[in-house]
Design an enzyme around this catalytic site. Structure first.
Site, PDB file in Angstrom:
ATOM      1  N   HIS A 269      36.204  43.166  32.455  1.00 23.95           N
ATOM      2  CA  HIS A 269      34.929  42.587  32.083  1.00 23.95           C
ATOM      3  C   HIS A 269      34.295  44.201  32.038  1.00 23.95           C
ATOM      4  CE1 HIS A 269      31.436  40.194  31.992  1.00 23.95           C
ATOM      5  NE2 HIS A 269      31.992  39.365  31.623  1.00 23.95           N
ATOM      6  N   ASP A 323      37.106  32.901  33.895  1.00 17.76           N
ATOM      7  CA  ASP A 323      38.111  31.636  32.990  1.00 17.76           C
ATOM      8  C   ASP A 323      39.528  32.529  33.359  1.00 17.76           C
ATOM      9  OD1 ASP A 323      36.377  31.729  31.006  1.00 17.76           O
ATOM     10  OD2 ASP A 323      37.176  33.327  30.305  1.00 17.76           O
TER      11      ASP A 323
HETATM   12  N1  CMC Z   1      44.100  43.323  29.324  1.00 17.05           N
HETATM   13  C1  CMC Z   1      44.176  44.744  30.018  1.00 17.05           C
HETATM   14  N2  CMC Z   1      44.133  45.981  29.782  1.00 17.05           N
HETATM   15  C2  CMC Z   1      42.666  45.496  29.393  1.00 17.05           C
HETATM   16  C3  CMC Z   1      41.905  44.134  29.430  1.00 17.05           C
HETATM   17  C4  CMC Z   1      42.606  42.936  30.164  1.00 17.05           C
HETATM   18  N3  CMC Z   1      42.211  41.677  29.879  1.00 17.05           N
HETATM   19  N4  CMC Z   1      40.952  44.074  29.069  1.00 17.05           N
HETATM   20  C5  CMC Z   1      40.573  45.184  29.399  1.00 17.05           C
HETATM   21  N5  CMC Z   1      41.660  45.968  29.720  1.00 17.05           N
HETATM   22  C6  CMC Z   1      41.993  47.811  29.708  1.00 17.05           C
HETATM   23  C7  CMC Z   1      41.948  47.468  27.891  1.00 17.05           C
HETATM   24  O1  CMC Z   1      42.963  47.715  27.028  1.00 17.05           O
HETATM   25  C8  CMC Z   1      41.284  48.727  27.614  1.00 17.05           C
HETATM   26  O2  CMC Z   1      41.923  50.400  27.690  1.00 17.05           O
HETATM   27  P1  CMC Z   1      42.042  51.301  27.019  1.00 17.05           P
HETATM   28  O3  CMC Z   1      40.915  52.218  28.144  1.00 17.05           O
HETATM   29  O4  CMC Z   1      43.446  52.189  27.983  1.00 17.05           O
HETATM   30  O5  CMC Z   1      42.114  51.188  26.027  1.00 17.05           O
HETATM   31  C9  CMC Z   1      40.374  49.626  29.145  1.00 17.05           C
HETATM   32  O6  CMC Z   1      40.324  48.571  29.147  1.00 17.05           O
HETATM   33  C10 CMC Z   1      38.567  48.831  28.542  1.00 17.05           C
HETATM   34  O7  CMC Z   1      38.977  47.587  27.552  1.00 17.05           O
HETATM   35  P2  CMC Z   1      37.795  47.127  26.337  1.00 17.05           P
HETATM   36  O8  CMC Z   1      38.742  46.317  25.408  1.00 17.05           O
HETATM   37  O9  CMC Z   1      36.953  48.550  25.787  1.00 17.05           O
HETATM   38  O10 CMC Z   1      36.474  46.499  27.490  1.00 17.05           O
HETATM   39  P3  CMC Z   1      35.621  45.589  26.462  1.00 17.05           P
HETATM   40  O11 CMC Z   1      34.276  45.949  27.880  1.00 17.05           O
HETATM   41  O12 CMC Z   1      35.710  46.081  25.605  1.00 17.05           O
HETATM   42  O13 CMC Z   1      35.826  44.028  26.471  1.00 17.05           O
HETATM   43  C11 CMC Z   1      36.808  41.952  26.999  1.00 17.05           C
HETATM   44  C12 CMC Z   1      35.756  43.308  27.418  1.00 17.05           C
HETATM   45  C13 CMC Z   1      36.398  40.970  28.286  1.00 17.05           C
HETATM   46  C14 CMC Z   1      36.397  41.572  26.448  1.00 17.05           C
HETATM   47  C15 CMC Z   1      38.064  42.604  28.206  1.00 17.05           C
HETATM   48  O14 CMC Z   1      38.551  43.132  29.412  1.00 17.05           O
HETATM   49  C16 CMC Z   1      39.132  41.318  27.159  1.00 17.05           C
HETATM   50  O15 CMC Z   1      39.278  41.502  26.198  1.00 17.05           O
HETATM   51  N6  CMC Z   1      39.501  40.371  28.337  1.00 17.05           N
HETATM   52  C17 CMC Z   1      40.785  39.005  27.890  1.00 17.05           C
HETATM   53  C18 CMC Z   1      40.165  38.196  27.505  1.00 17.05           C
HETATM   54  C19 CMC Z   1      39.120  37.333  28.192  1.00 17.05           C
HETATM   55  O16 CMC Z   1      39.524  37.485  29.407  1.00 17.05           O
HETATM   56  N7  CMC Z   1      37.410  37.393  27.955  1.00 17.05           N
HETATM   57  C20 CMC Z   1      37.128  36.583  28.661  1.00 17.05           C
HETATM   58  C21 CMC Z   1      35.576  37.296  29.394  1.00 17.05           C
HETATM   59  S1  CMC Z   1      34.921  36.582  30.199  1.00 17.05           S
HETATM   60  C22 CMC Z   1      34.103  35.083  30.378  1.00 17.05           C
HETATM   61  C23 CMC Z   1      33.129  35.287  28.415  1.00 17.05           C
HETATM   62  O17 CMC Z   1      32.333  37.026  28.519  1.00 17.05           O
HETATM   63  O18 CMC Z   1      33.413  34.920  28.113  1.00 17.05           O
END
Ligand code: CMC
Length: 386
Positions: A269, A323
């Site tokens: 998150h 989620d």
């Molecule tokens: N699994 C594995 N690695 C992850 C995950 C994950 N679920 N989430 C973030 N990371 C890693 C990502 O690979 C990156 O690593 P590195 O710095 O080595 O490249 C680092 O953490 C930062 O990730 P990001 O994608 O740049 O982070 P963000 O803040 O842009 O994205 C997020 C946040 C929620 C979109 C992301 O964590 C994600 O895609 N999670 C999976 C989808 C999910 O569960 N979404 C529901 C979110 S909560 C409810 C809602 O808001 O709707």
């Protein structure tokens, strides 16, 4: 020298995803992502989930204070009176493809409300109240109606003797729900009702800032919520658990997914660096449901995945989000997987409307800038010379 320093200080900095950039001021909701604390209008979400109802929480979010008994009774009654949707909207929904995603059906139906209630009077508190009531009342009816329509049935009418959550489950399953199931579902709605400036709420505020009508505000937010990085993730979590298949596959599956740089659905998150407080509550609600209605082996698998992920992803601040356990709760309530995100939308409509109202209170149209990366000015070559 001084002028140069001045220019440097004001040069725009591009932050992908607007990470860390305040895009509004808001008094609706606060998140402490280091400690895992979420509060709506100053009240902890744990207290609201345990002691409030979704409609009371909606009132709090939108009008800023908890209602007294009279205000709450009036709001509940108004919502109950506006649950029905026009036969024209039901007929329109009957023409939607039955294999279409319910989020697309919801976005189209929410937008269609603007055709029926188009009188726009954004400076009139009665108009605001009426629009809130209509949206909070009709969104669940439209979600349930599409579920029956796509099965080839006629939607059933809301039941005036049932409270908000019970009535929705009744319209969906055609059976009056068990009181514990209805109470847990209502708590799920509270937990999903608001979460500061997430993507769909930002979308809602941008749309609101143009002074369009609230149905367009909610329809644009529904479209944003549908994506797999946002609300759509709850649907993908169960698919992921089913793909893992058995507890002994958890660690090899996770190692493979991490090596392939796949996102683990239901984890991570932007705001939280610890386990999402909503995931903690949802996990307890899931356990309550399993105690009363039977265990779900996918829950054991989910807990094992959480433990394995804590070792591997915890040091990066990646823990279960809202989620991760919500799908297991909905599955136990007998709700089909592709309705998980529409249910998120039913709840989040409260937050979107709170932000709509707040945006109207101090509006300035959103119009950010950009850093241009395209061609410099160039001559147009006539088509015969290209
Ligand atoms: N699994 C594995 N690695 C992850 C995950 C994950 N679920 N989430 C973030 N990371 C890693 C990502 O690979 C990156 O690593 P590195 O710095 O080595 O490249 C680092 O953490 C930062 O990730 P990001 O994608 O740049 O982070 P963000 O803040 O842009 O994205 C997020 C946040 C929620 C979109 C992301 O964590 C994600 O895609 N999670 C999976 C989808 C999910 O569960 N979404 C529901 C979110 S909560 C409810 C809602 O808001 O709707």
């Amino acid at each position: 020298m001084v002028a140069e320093a001045g220019i440097q200080a004001t040069a725009p900095v591009y932050r992908p995803g607007l990470e860390g950039v305040p895009a509004t001021q808001s008094a609706v909701c606060d998140i402490d992502g280091q400690q895992g604390i979420l509060s709506y209008r100053g009240y902890r979400v744990e207290d609201l989930a345990a002691q409030s109802t979704f409609l009371e929480t909606t009132y709090l979010l939108i009008w800023g204070e908890l209602p007294d008994a009279e205000q709450l009774a009036a709001f509940e009654q108004e919502v109950q009176m506006h649950r029905r949707v026009s036969f024209r909207i039901r007929d329109m929904m009957k023409s939607f493809p039955s294999q279409g995603h319910p989020m697309d059906a919801l976005q189209a139906s929410a937008a269609s409300l603007g055709l029926f209630y188009s009188r726009r009077a954004l400076d009139n508190p009665e108009y605001i109240y009426g629009a809130v009531v209509r949206l909070i009342a009709k969104i669940p009816t439209m979600v349930a109606a599409f579920q029956l329509i796509r099965k080839g049935q006629d939607p059933i009418q809301p039941r005036d003797d049932l409270a908000y959550a019970s009535n929705f489950l009744y319209m969906l399953t055609e059976q009056e729900p068990d009181p514990l199931a209805a109470r847990i579902f209502d708590a799920c709605l509270i937990l999903h009702a608001e979460h500061s400036l997430n993507a769909s709420t930002f979308s809602a505020r941008v749309t609101a800032s143009t002074l369009t009508d609230p149905y367009a505000v909610v329809a644009s937010a529904v479209g944003t919520l549908a994506g797999p990085l946002h609300g759509g993730a709850n649907e993908d979590v169960l698919e992921m658990l089913e793909e893992i298949g058995s507890e002994d596959q958890v660690e090899p599956w996770l190692d493979r997914a991490i090596a392939e740089k796949r996102k683990i659905m239901g984890f991570g998150h932007r705001e939280y660096k610890v386990k999402d407080p909503r995931a903690v509550i949802l996990q307890k609600l899931a356990e309550q449901l399993f105690d009363s209605f039977g265990h779900d082996p996918l829950y054991d698998l989910a807990r094992k995945l959480e433990a394995a992920a804590a070792e591997r992803l915890g040091p990066k601040g990646i823990y279960p989000n809202v989620d991760f356990y919500s799908g297991l709760v909905y599955r136990k309530l007998g709700i089909p997987e592709d309705l998980f995100t529409p249910i998120f939308a039913i709840a989040r409509t409260a937050g979107w409307l709170a932000h709509w109202k707040e945006q109207l209170g101090a509006n300035r149209i959103f119009r950010p800038t950009q850093i241009y990366t395209g061609y410099p000015s160039r001559e147009l070559t006539p088509i015969e010379d290209r």
